[in-house]
Write a protein that holds these residues in place. Structure first.
Motif, PDB file in Angstrom:
ATOM      1  N   ALA A 270       0.886  -1.699  -0.121  1.00  0.00           N
ATOM      2  CA  ALA A 270       0.152  -0.099  -0.025  1.00  0.00           C
ATOM      3  C   ALA A 270       1.246   1.270   0.288  1.00  0.00           C
ATOM      4  O   ALA A 270       0.462   2.102  -0.991  1.00  0.00           O
ATOM      5  N   ALA A 271       2.421   1.094   0.989  1.00  0.00           N
ATOM      6  CA  ALA A 271       2.725   2.416   1.042  1.00  0.00           C
ATOM      7  C   ALA A 271       3.733   3.146  -0.536  1.00  0.00           C
ATOM      8  O   ALA A 271       3.702   3.794  -1.178  1.00  0.00           O
ATOM      9  N   ALA A 272       3.784   1.284  -1.438  1.00  0.00           N
ATOM     10  CA  ALA A 272       5.152   1.773  -2.205  1.00  0.00           C
ATOM     11  C   ALA A 272       4.130   2.023  -3.074  1.00  0.00           C
ATOM     12  O   ALA A 272       4.278   2.710  -4.372  1.00  0.00           O
ATOM     13  N   ASN A 273       2.682   1.741  -3.842  1.00  0.00           N
ATOM     14  CA  ASN A 273       2.014   1.744  -4.812  1.00  0.00           C
ATOM     15  C   ASN A 273       1.403   3.217  -4.305  1.00  0.00           C
ATOM     16  O   ASN A 273       0.939   4.373  -5.639  1.00  0.00           O
ATOM     17  N   THR A 274       1.224   3.702  -2.974  1.00  0.00           N
ATOM     18  CA  THR A 274       0.712   4.762  -2.881  1.00  0.00           C
ATOM     19  C   THR A 274       2.133   6.010  -3.308  1.00  0.00           C
ATOM     20  O   THR A 274       1.920   6.719  -3.986  1.00  0.00           O
ATOM     21  N   ALA A 275       3.240   5.426  -3.269  1.00  0.00           N
ATOM     22  CA  ALA A 275       4.026   6.171  -3.434  1.00  0.00           C
ATOM     23  C   ALA A 275       4.933   6.792  -4.949  1.00  0.00           C
ATOM     24  O   ALA A 275       5.472   7.288  -5.141  1.00  0.00           O
ATOM     25  N   PHE A 276       4.117   5.634  -5.059  1.00  0.00           N
ATOM     26  CA  PHE A 276       4.179   5.633  -7.044  1.00  0.00           C
ATOM     27  C   PHE A 276       3.493   6.495  -7.911  1.00  0.00           C
ATOM     28  O   PHE A 276       4.186   6.850  -8.480  1.00  0.00           O
ATOM     29  N   HIS A 277       2.368   6.903  -7.612  1.00  0.00           N
ATOM     30  CA  HIS A 277       0.995   7.493  -7.955  1.00  0.00           C
ATOM     31  C   HIS A 277       1.397   8.731  -7.043  1.00  0.00           C
ATOM     32  O   HIS A 277       1.978   9.423  -8.177  1.00  0.00           O
ATOM     33  N   ALA A 278       2.522   8.822  -6.870  1.00  0.00           N
ATOM     34  CA  ALA A 278       2.823  10.359  -5.632  1.00  0.00           C
ATOM     35  C   ALA A 278       3.862  11.192  -6.342  1.00  0.00           C
ATOM     36  O   ALA A 278       3.901  12.118  -6.840  1.00  0.00           O
ATOM     37  N   GLU A 279       4.802   9.793  -6.745  1.00  0.00           N
ATOM     38  CA  GLU A 279       5.874  10.309  -8.015  1.00  0.00           C
ATOM     39  C   GLU A 279       6.283  10.707  -8.970  1.00  0.00           C
ATOM     40  O   GLU A 279       6.744  11.160  -9.395  1.00  0.00           O
ATOM     41  N   ILE A 280       4.911  10.174  -9.599  1.00  0.00           N
ATOM     42  CA  ILE A 280       4.666  10.179 -10.671  1.00  0.00           C
ATOM     43  C   ILE A 280       4.017  11.958 -11.302  1.00  0.00           C
ATOM     44  O   ILE A 280       4.971  13.138 -12.043  1.00  0.00           O
ATOM     45  N   ILE A 281       3.051  12.281  -9.982  1.00  0.00           N
ATOM     46  CA  ILE A 281       3.088  13.746  -9.958  1.00  0.00           C
ATOM     47  C   ILE A 281       4.101  14.816  -9.397  1.00  0.00           C
ATOM     48  O   ILE A 281       4.312  15.637 -10.262  1.00  0.00           O
ATOM     49  N   ALA A 282       4.946  13.877  -8.653  1.00  0.00           N
ATOM     50  CA  ALA A 282       6.228  14.829  -8.225  1.00  0.00           C
ATOM     51  C   ALA A 282       7.198  15.322  -9.690  1.00  0.00           C
ATOM     52  O   ALA A 282       7.607  16.361  -9.554  1.00  0.00           O
ATOM     53  N   MET A 283       6.867  14.668 -10.485  1.00  0.00           N
ATOM     54  CA  MET A 283       7.596  14.218 -11.659  1.00  0.00           C
ATOM     55  C   MET A 283       7.603  15.506 -12.425  1.00  0.00           C
ATOM     56  O   MET A 283       8.646  16.016 -12.970  1.00  0.00           O
ATOM     57  N   THR A 284       6.077  16.154 -12.992  1.00  0.00           N
ATOM     58  CA  THR A 284       6.067  17.020 -13.321  1.00  0.00           C
ATOM     59  C   THR A 284       6.938  18.438 -12.680  1.00  0.00           C
ATOM     60  O   THR A 284       6.595  19.002 -13.817  1.00  0.00           O
ATOM     61  N   GLY A 285       7.092  19.008 -11.524  1.00  0.00           N
ATOM     62  CA  GLY A 285       7.505  19.667 -11.281  1.00  0.00           C
ATOM     63  C   GLY A 285       6.577  20.959 -11.192  1.00  0.00           C
ATOM     64  O   GLY A 285       6.903  22.066 -10.738  1.00  0.00           O
ATOM     65  N   ASN A 286       4.981  20.216 -11.366  1.00  0.00           N
ATOM     66  CA  ASN A 286       4.130  21.341 -10.786  1.00  0.00           C
ATOM     67  C   ASN A 286       3.348  21.146 -10.361  1.00  0.00           C
ATOM     68  O   ASN A 286       2.676  20.642  -9.481  1.00  0.00           O
ATOM     69  N   ARG A 287       3.767  22.868  -9.032  1.00  0.00           N
ATOM     70  CA  ARG A 287       3.537  22.784  -7.637  1.00  0.00           C
ATOM     71  C   ARG A 287       2.034  22.670  -7.481  1.00  0.00           C
ATOM     72  O   ARG A 287       2.004  22.275  -6.712  1.00  0.00           O
ATOM     73  N   LEU A 288       1.181  23.185  -8.391  1.00  0.00           N
ATOM     74  CA  LEU A 288       0.105  23.597  -7.717  1.00  0.00           C
ATOM     75  C   LEU A 288      -0.770  21.870  -8.199  1.00  0.00           C
ATOM     76  O   LEU A 288      -1.978  21.830  -7.622  1.00  0.00           O
ATOM     77  N   LEU A 289      -0.426  21.098  -9.145  1.00  0.00           N
ATOM     78  CA  LEU A 289      -0.534  20.059  -9.354  1.00  0.00           C
ATOM     79  C   LEU A 289      -0.419  19.008  -7.934  1.00  0.00           C
ATOM     80  O   LEU A 289      -1.552  18.002  -7.801  1.00  0.00           O
ATOM     81  N   GLN A 290       1.382  19.089  -7.614  1.00  0.00           N
ATOM     82  CA  GLN A 290       1.495  18.434  -6.126  1.00  0.00           C
ATOM     83  C   GLN A 290       0.449  18.723  -5.489  1.00  0.00           C
ATOM     84  O   GLN A 290       0.497  17.891  -4.439  1.00  0.00           O
ATOM     85  N   ALA A 291       0.268  19.991  -4.693  1.00  0.00           N
ATOM     86  CA  ALA A 291      -0.535  20.725  -3.937  1.00  0.00           C
ATOM     87  C   ALA A 291      -2.225  20.170  -3.640  1.00  0.00           C
ATOM     88  O   ALA A 291      -2.558  19.923  -2.911  1.00  0.00           O
ATOM     89  N   SER A 292      -3.004  20.039  -5.270  1.00  0.00           N
ATOM     90  CA  SER A 292      -3.867  19.457  -4.905  1.00  0.00           C
ATOM     91  C   SER A 292      -3.985  17.852  -4.655  1.00  0.00           C
ATOM     92  O   SER A 292      -4.867  17.663  -3.939  1.00  0.00           O
ATOM     93  N   LEU A 293      -2.929  17.095  -5.036  1.00  0.00           N
ATOM     94  CA  LEU A 293      -2.761  15.890  -4.826  1.00  0.00           C
ATOM     95  C   LEU A 293      -2.787  15.954  -3.312  1.00  0.00           C
ATOM     96  O   LEU A 293      -3.347  14.464  -2.539  1.00  0.00           O
ATOM     97  N   GLN A 294      -1.908  16.322  -2.491  1.00  0.00           N
ATOM     98  CA  GLN A 294      -1.465  15.901  -1.056  1.00  0.00           C
ATOM     99  C   GLN A 294      -2.813  15.868  -0.543  1.00  0.00           C
ATOM    100  O   GLN A 294      -2.265  15.323   0.284  1.00  0.00           O
TER     101      GLN A 294
END
Length: 235
Positions: free
Chosen positions: A144-168
């Protein structure tokens, strides 16, 4: 990327870091585990003093841990009632799928575009390896932790801060959902789909990454909602 900005989700029971922060990390991990396991039922109060006594720490790290979990969407805080475990509903789950389709599908495409333009992605390779290791070990918490981290890392890869803040604020809910539906689809299948998404991003193929991310999320909606129909209230 978690509620604190990193691209990973703390593993339950992970070793604490030195110093005062370690007390916060440990409190956060123990409380999160209690929520996931049902030891802290949905809607139940999370009293700082009781938690502090049980952990053998002061109320300060417990309060900070509760603040972190509130930022992840697992805990609700109110001036009069204090902290309590969020009551999850089927509507919450359905809306989470909508949010993920809006954010993660775009993020997968954008991440592949960045790679196609010469960008790197060492963090995604790392979390993919962690997911494969957790799947091989058959650890529900680790998966569960690794799967969540995988999806979160794809968001982080974009470098889009608003996108990251929306998922956070939804990372905790995503992690919780992965625990609630751990047997909904075989972990090997889940990992294989992640591997395909990773491959499309690694090869810099935006349209394929977008399509695979959409299918991976949307195909889960009906079985997950069916699995949880007898567990969660409608709204």
């Amino acid at each position: 990327m978690t509620a604190r900005g990193a691209a990973t989700v703390p593993a339950e029971g992970a070793p604490a870091r030195p110093g005062n922060a370690s007390h916060v990390d440990r409190a956060e991990g123990v409380i999160r585990t209690g929520i996931h396991s049902g030891a802290h039922p949905q809607g139940s109060r999370l009293r700082e003093r009781e938690l502090a006594d049980a952990l053998g720490v002061s109320r300060v790290p417990v309060r900070e841990a509760l603040n972190r979990l509130a930022a992840e969407g697992l805990v609700v805080q109110s001036p009069r009632r204090g902290a309590s475990v969020r009551r999850l509903t089927l509507r919450d789950v359905d809306e989470l799928f909508d949010l993920r389709l809006s954010l993660e599908v775009f993020a997968a495409r954008r991440a592949a575009e960045i790679v196609a333009d010469g960008g790197g992605h060492p963090g995604l390779r790392r979390v993919m390896t962690e997911a494969e290791d957790a799947t091989r070990l058959g650890s529900p918490a680790g998966i569960a932790a690794a799967n969540t981290a995988f999806h979160a890392e794809i968001i982080a890869m974009t470098g889009n801060r608003l996108l990251q803040a929306s998922l956070q604020p939804s990372l905790g809910l995503m992690h919780w959902l992965f625990r609630l539906t751990a047997t909904e689809a075989g972990p090997q299948q889940h990992c294989a789909e992640h591997r395909n998404i990773y491959g499309a991003i690694h090869e810099g193929r935006p349209r394929l990454a977008e399509a695979l991310a959409h299918a991976h999320i949307e195909i889960r909606r009906t079985p997950v909602m069916h699995t949880l129909a007898d567990v969660l209230p409608p709204r």
